[in-house]
Design a protein around this motif. Structure first.
Motif, PDB file in Angstrom:
ATOM      1  N   ALA A  38     -21.510  20.739 -28.887  1.00 53.38           N
ATOM      2  CA  ALA A  38     -20.283  20.177 -28.344  1.00 53.38           C
ATOM      3  C   ALA A  38     -19.423  21.140 -27.594  1.00 53.38           C
ATOM      4  O   ALA A  38     -18.930  21.027 -26.422  1.00 53.38           O
ATOM      5  N   PHE A  39     -19.077  22.441 -28.445  1.00 49.21           N
ATOM      6  CA  PHE A  39     -18.466  23.406 -27.840  1.00 49.21           C
ATOM      7  C   PHE A  39     -18.805  23.988 -26.455  1.00 49.21           C
ATOM      8  O   PHE A  39     -18.186  24.127 -25.478  1.00 49.21           O
ATOM      9  N   PHE A  40     -20.393  24.325 -26.581  1.00 52.68           N
ATOM     10  CA  PHE A  40     -21.046  24.973 -25.479  1.00 52.68           C
ATOM     11  C   PHE A  40     -20.771  24.028 -24.267  1.00 52.68           C
ATOM     12  O   PHE A  40     -20.661  24.504 -23.221  1.00 52.68           O
ATOM     13  N   MET A  41     -21.125  22.675 -24.584  1.00 52.39           N
ATOM     14  CA  MET A  41     -21.191  21.736 -23.326  1.00 52.39           C
ATOM     15  C   MET A  41     -19.643  21.833 -22.790  1.00 52.39           C
ATOM     16  O   MET A  41     -19.545  21.712 -21.404  1.00 52.39           O
ATOM     17  N   LEU A  42     -18.814  21.558 -23.544  1.00 50.03           N
ATOM     18  CA  LEU A  42     -17.289  21.619 -23.033  1.00 50.03           C
ATOM     19  C   LEU A  42     -16.948  22.707 -22.463  1.00 50.03           C
ATOM     20  O   LEU A  42     -16.327  22.798 -21.189  1.00 50.03           O
ATOM     21  N   ILE A  53     -23.808  24.065 -15.627  1.00 54.94           N
ATOM     22  CA  ILE A  53     -23.785  23.114 -16.649  1.00 54.94           C
ATOM     23  C   ILE A  53     -25.301  22.595 -16.995  1.00 54.94           C
ATOM     24  O   ILE A  53     -25.788  22.346 -18.236  1.00 54.94           O
ATOM     25  N   ALA A  54     -26.167  22.702 -15.756  1.00 55.87           N
ATOM     26  CA  ALA A  54     -27.344  22.292 -16.029  1.00 55.87           C
ATOM     27  C   ALA A  54     -28.234  23.189 -17.084  1.00 55.87           C
ATOM     28  O   ALA A  54     -28.920  22.834 -17.933  1.00 55.87           O
ATOM     29  N   ARG A  55     -28.007  24.245 -16.674  1.00 55.23           N
ATOM     30  CA  ARG A  55     -28.752  25.536 -17.781  1.00 55.23           C
ATOM     31  C   ARG A  55     -28.131  25.127 -19.280  1.00 55.23           C
ATOM     32  O   ARG A  55     -29.121  25.387 -19.962  1.00 55.23           O
ATOM     33  N   THR A  56     -27.161  25.100 -19.345  1.00 61.97           N
ATOM     34  CA  THR A  56     -26.438  24.721 -20.584  1.00 61.97           C
ATOM     35  C   THR A  56     -27.076  23.518 -21.390  1.00 61.97           C
ATOM     36  O   THR A  56     -27.337  23.690 -22.494  1.00 61.97           O
ATOM     37  N   ALA A  57     -26.917  22.567 -20.266  1.00 67.64           N
ATOM     38  CA  ALA A  57     -27.465  21.232 -20.886  1.00 67.64           C
ATOM     39  C   ALA A  57     -28.964  21.251 -21.227  1.00 67.64           C
ATOM     40  O   ALA A  57     -29.415  20.774 -22.430  1.00 67.64           O
ATOM     41  N   ALA A  58     -29.783  22.097 -20.711  1.00 61.19           N
ATOM     42  CA  ALA A  58     -31.153  22.177 -21.083  1.00 61.19           C
ATOM     43  C   ALA A  58     -31.431  22.956 -22.367  1.00 61.19           C
ATOM     44  O   ALA A  58     -32.265  22.546 -23.116  1.00 61.19           O
ATOM     45  N   THR A  59     -30.467  23.887 -22.593  1.00 57.82           N
ATOM     46  CA  THR A  59     -30.496  24.589 -24.024  1.00 57.82           C
ATOM     47  C   THR A  59     -30.202  23.753 -24.884  1.00 57.82           C
ATOM     48  O   THR A  59     -30.436  23.807 -26.292  1.00 57.82           O
ATOM     49  N   VAL A  60     -29.080  22.723 -24.732  1.00 57.84           N
ATOM     50  CA  VAL A  60     -28.381  22.031 -25.862  1.00 57.84           C
ATOM     51  C   VAL A  60     -29.344  21.190 -26.134  1.00 57.84           C
ATOM     52  O   VAL A  60     -29.658  20.579 -27.161  1.00 57.84           O
ATOM     53  N   VAL A  61     -30.165  20.458 -25.138  1.00 55.90           N
ATOM     54  CA  VAL A  61     -31.238  19.280 -25.439  1.00 55.90           C
ATOM     55  C   VAL A  61     -32.211  20.166 -26.487  1.00 55.90           C
ATOM     56  O   VAL A  61     -32.847  19.572 -27.423  1.00 55.90           O
ATOM     57  N   LEU A  62     -32.866  21.350 -25.954  1.00 55.49           N
ATOM     58  CA  LEU A  62     -33.634  22.153 -26.697  1.00 55.49           C
ATOM     59  C   LEU A  62     -33.406  22.372 -28.117  1.00 55.49           C
ATOM     60  O   LEU A  62     -33.935  21.979 -29.313  1.00 55.49           O
ATOM     61  N   ALA A  63     -31.983  22.674 -28.432  1.00 58.24           N
ATOM     62  CA  ALA A  63     -31.260  22.909 -29.681  1.00 58.24           C
ATOM     63  C   ALA A  63     -31.014  21.727 -30.398  1.00 58.24           C
ATOM     64  O   ALA A  63     -31.414  21.467 -31.782  1.00 58.24           O
ATOM     65  N   ASP A  64     -30.777  20.676 -29.446  1.00 57.38           N
ATOM     66  CA  ASP A  64     -30.624  19.212 -30.236  1.00 57.38           C
ATOM     67  C   ASP A  64     -31.861  18.706 -31.050  1.00 57.38           C
ATOM     68  O   ASP A  64     -31.875  18.155 -32.098  1.00 57.38           O
TER      69      ASP A  64
END
Length: 110
Positions: A38-42, A53-64
């Motif tokens: 949540a912090f990194f996406m914010l 935002i797209a690069r961060t979201a890709a990493t977030v999806v992988l971590a999730d």
């Protein structure tokens, strides 16, 4: 309830403690990765940079997928096994409430 004392046996106690450790670890991972994601996406959204935002979201999806999904599956499994190990019924007040809250929280993530 199964008594935990000198009469329980070393193997049963080791199994119980392993389950408890995995259950607590799963809770820590759920809380920690959820908060971190949540912090990194914010922070990414605050930049206004769509590619960032797209690069961060890709990493977030992988971590999730790696961490959160694994812990989300481990929580009810280890919780059930702990209840079974201790003889605690799933209809016990606090256990039932925690199961309902877990289902509510998981359904809100979709």
């Amino acid at each position: 309830m199964v008594p935990f004392g000198p009469s329980i046996g070393r193997t049963a106690m080791t199994y119980y403690l392993l389950l408890k450790y995995l259950h607590v670890l799963g809770a820590i991972i759920l809380l920690g990765t959820g908060t971190g994601i949540a912090f990194f996406m914010l922070m990414a959204h605050r930049t206004g940079d769509a590619s960032y935002i797209a690069r961060t979201a890709a990493t977030v999806v992988l971590a999730d997928f790696i961490f959160t999904a694994t812990a989300a599956v481990a929580q009810p499994v280890t919780g059930f096994l702990l209840a079974q190990q201790t003889g605690l019924p799933l209809t016990e007040g606090w256990v039932l409430i925690s199961l309902l809250l877990y289902v509510l929280a998981r359904s809100g993530c979709r």
